[in-house]
Design a protein around this motif. Structure first.
Motif, PDB file in Angstrom:
ATOM      1  N   ALA A  35       0.833  -1.202   0.000  1.00 16.81           N
ATOM      2  CA  ALA A  35       0.000   0.000   0.000  1.00 16.81           C
ATOM      3  C   ALA A  35       0.867   1.252   0.000  1.00 16.81           C
ATOM      4  O   ALA A  35       2.015   1.243   0.439  1.00 16.81           O
ATOM      5  CB  ALA A  35      -0.910   0.013   1.225  1.00 16.81           C
ATOM      6  N   GLU A  36       0.290   2.331  -0.502  1.00 16.71           N
ATOM      7  CA  GLU A  36       0.902   3.645  -0.366  1.00 16.71           C
ATOM      8  C   GLU A  36       0.235   4.308   0.835  1.00 16.71           C
ATOM      9  O   GLU A  36      -0.989   4.406   0.884  1.00 16.71           O
ATOM     10  CB  GLU A  36       0.649   4.481  -1.622  1.00 16.71           C
ATOM     11  CG  GLU A  36       1.210   5.883  -1.520  1.00 16.71           C
ATOM     12  CD  GLU A  36       0.846   6.761  -2.705  1.00 16.71           C
ATOM     13  OE1 GLU A  36       0.987   7.990  -2.578  1.00 16.71           O
ATOM     14  OE2 GLU A  36       0.403   6.236  -3.744  1.00 16.71           O
ATOM     15  N   VAL A  37       1.038   4.735   1.800  1.00 13.86           N
ATOM     16  CA  VAL A  37       0.494   5.317   3.022  1.00 13.86           C
ATOM     17  C   VAL A  37       0.490   6.833   2.909  1.00 13.86           C
ATOM     18  O   VAL A  37       1.498   7.445   2.569  1.00 13.86           O
ATOM     19  CB  VAL A  37       1.300   4.862   4.254  1.00 13.86           C
ATOM     20  CG1 VAL A  37       0.809   5.562   5.507  1.00 13.86           C
ATOM     21  CG2 VAL A  37       1.192   3.346   4.410  1.00 13.86           C
ATOM     22  N   LEU A  38      -0.664   7.420   3.186  1.00 15.74           N
ATOM     23  CA  LEU A  38      -0.809   8.871   3.251  1.00 15.74           C
ATOM     24  C   LEU A  38      -0.730   9.239   4.727  1.00 15.74           C
ATOM     25  O   LEU A  38      -1.525   8.786   5.533  1.00 15.74           O
ATOM     26  CB  LEU A  38      -2.156   9.293   2.667  1.00 15.74           C
ATOM     27  CG  LEU A  38      -2.438   8.797   1.243  1.00 15.74           C
ATOM     28  CD1 LEU A  38      -3.875   9.073   0.848  1.00 15.74           C
ATOM     29  CD2 LEU A  38      -1.473   9.425   0.255  1.00 15.74           C
ATOM     30  N   GLY A  39       0.245  10.035   5.083  1.00 15.32           N
ATOM     31  CA  GLY A  39       0.482  10.333   6.487  1.00 15.32           C
ATOM     32  C   GLY A  39       1.611   9.440   6.991  1.00 15.32           C
ATOM     33  O   GLY A  39       2.488   9.082   6.219  1.00 15.32           O
ATOM     34  N   PRO A  40       1.571   9.086   8.243  1.00 14.99           N
ATOM     35  CA  PRO A  40       0.509   9.344   9.208  1.00 14.99           C
ATOM     36  C   PRO A  40       0.467  10.805   9.638  1.00 14.99           C
ATOM     37  O   PRO A  40       1.483  11.477   9.664  1.00 14.99           O
ATOM     38  CB  PRO A  40       0.864   8.435  10.377  1.00 14.99           C
ATOM     39  CG  PRO A  40       2.317   8.148  10.246  1.00 14.99           C
ATOM     40  CD  PRO A  40       2.648   8.279   8.796  1.00 14.99           C
ATOM     41  N   VAL A  41      -0.739  11.261   9.942  1.00 18.13           N
ATOM     42  CA  VAL A  41      -0.931  12.611  10.451  1.00 18.13           C
ATOM     43  C   VAL A  41      -1.521  12.521  11.858  1.00 18.13           C
ATOM     44  O   VAL A  41      -2.343  11.654  12.129  1.00 18.13           O
ATOM     45  CB  VAL A  41      -1.821  13.467   9.526  1.00 18.13           C
ATOM     46  CG1 VAL A  41      -1.109  13.768   8.223  1.00 18.13           C
ATOM     47  CG2 VAL A  41      -3.150  12.802   9.245  1.00 18.13           C
ATOM     48  N   PRO A  42      -1.083  13.423  12.762  1.00 14.78           N
ATOM     49  CA  PRO A  42      -1.481  13.313  14.163  1.00 14.78           C
ATOM     50  C   PRO A  42      -2.620  14.229  14.604  1.00 14.78           C
ATOM     51  O   PRO A  42      -2.939  14.272  15.780  1.00 14.78           O
ATOM     52  CB  PRO A  42      -0.195  13.705  14.888  1.00 14.78           C
ATOM     53  CG  PRO A  42       0.410  14.736  13.987  1.00 14.78           C
ATOM     54  CD  PRO A  42       0.068  14.297  12.579  1.00 14.78           C
ATOM     55  N   SER A  43      -3.236  14.980  13.670  1.00 18.96           N
ATOM     56  CA  SER A  43      -4.264  15.922  14.102  1.00 18.96           C
ATOM     57  C   SER A  43      -5.403  16.003  13.096  1.00 18.96           C
ATOM     58  O   SER A  43      -5.241  15.655  11.920  1.00 18.96           O
ATOM     59  CB  SER A  43      -3.667  17.320  14.297  1.00 18.96           C
ATOM     60  OG  SER A  43      -3.346  17.885  13.039  1.00 18.96           O
ATOM     61  N   VAL A  44      -6.541  16.496  13.561  1.00 24.92           N
ATOM     62  CA  VAL A  44      -7.711  16.673  12.703  1.00 24.92           C
ATOM     63  C   VAL A  44      -7.395  17.645  11.569  1.00 24.92           C
ATOM     64  O   VAL A  44      -7.689  17.376  10.405  1.00 24.92           O
ATOM     65  CB  VAL A  44      -8.929  17.149  13.532  1.00 24.92           C
ATOM     66  CG1 VAL A  44     -10.070  17.602  12.633  1.00 24.92           C
ATOM     67  CG2 VAL A  44      -9.400  16.028  14.462  1.00 24.92           C
ATOM     68  N   ASP A  45      -6.782  18.795  11.897  1.00 26.93           N
ATOM     69  CA  ASP A  45      -6.494  19.796  10.870  1.00 26.93           C
ATOM     70  C   ASP A  45      -5.579  19.254   9.777  1.00 26.93           C
ATOM     71  O   ASP A  45      -5.826  19.475   8.589  1.00 26.93           O
ATOM     72  CB  ASP A  45      -5.861  21.050  11.492  1.00 26.93           C
ATOM     73  CG  ASP A  45      -6.859  21.883  12.292  1.00 26.93           C
ATOM     74  OD1 ASP A  45      -8.088  21.690  12.110  1.00 26.93           O
ATOM     75  OD2 ASP A  45      -6.420  22.714  13.094  1.00 26.93           O
TER      76      ASP A  45
END
Length: 121
Positions: A35-45
């Motif tokens: 898979a291609e991973v988008l992120g990881p991102v730690p916040s809603v914004d």
């Protein structure tokens, strides 16, 4: 390669998780599965910005509590685009509000194979 990992090949998976170690473990596992991973991102914004700027998202894994902020606006944005997602949390399923009560819930610690099966069959 197990069937769950085979289902990941070529998929773009958004990871929204504020725990660094869980995020890195999931990212590695999804990438090993193709898979291609988008992120990881730690916040809603950050998650909302990534969603707005990305044309193709095949699925998402969302931690419910991000630095004391609830992820439901991200869930709403994904739902509006028809992107399948699940919640990864230590919370009891009863705390998930009604609009998202039918969403799959994976209890932490997360088993990436269960996540892949829940998202891609």
């Amino acid at each position: 390669m197990n069937p769950s990992a085979a289902a990941l090949t070529g998929r773009r998976v958004l990871l929204v998780e504020d725990d660094y170690f869980i995020a890195i473990d999931l990212k590695s596992w999804f990438e090993e599965g193709g898979a291609e991973v988008l992120g990881p991102v730690p916040s809603v914004d950050e998650a909302l910005a990534l969603i707005a700027g990305t044309t193709v998202i095949d699925a998402a894994v969302l931690d419910i509590n991000l630095q004391d902020e609830l992820v439901y606006p991200v869930a709403d944005a994904l739902h509006a685009r028809g992107v399948p997602f699940l919640f990864a949390t230590g919370y009891d399923p009863a705390v998930v509000p009604p609009p998202h009560g039918a969403v799959a819930l994976c209890q932490k610690p997360i088993d990436p194979q269960i996540v892949a099966r829940a998202l891609f069959g």
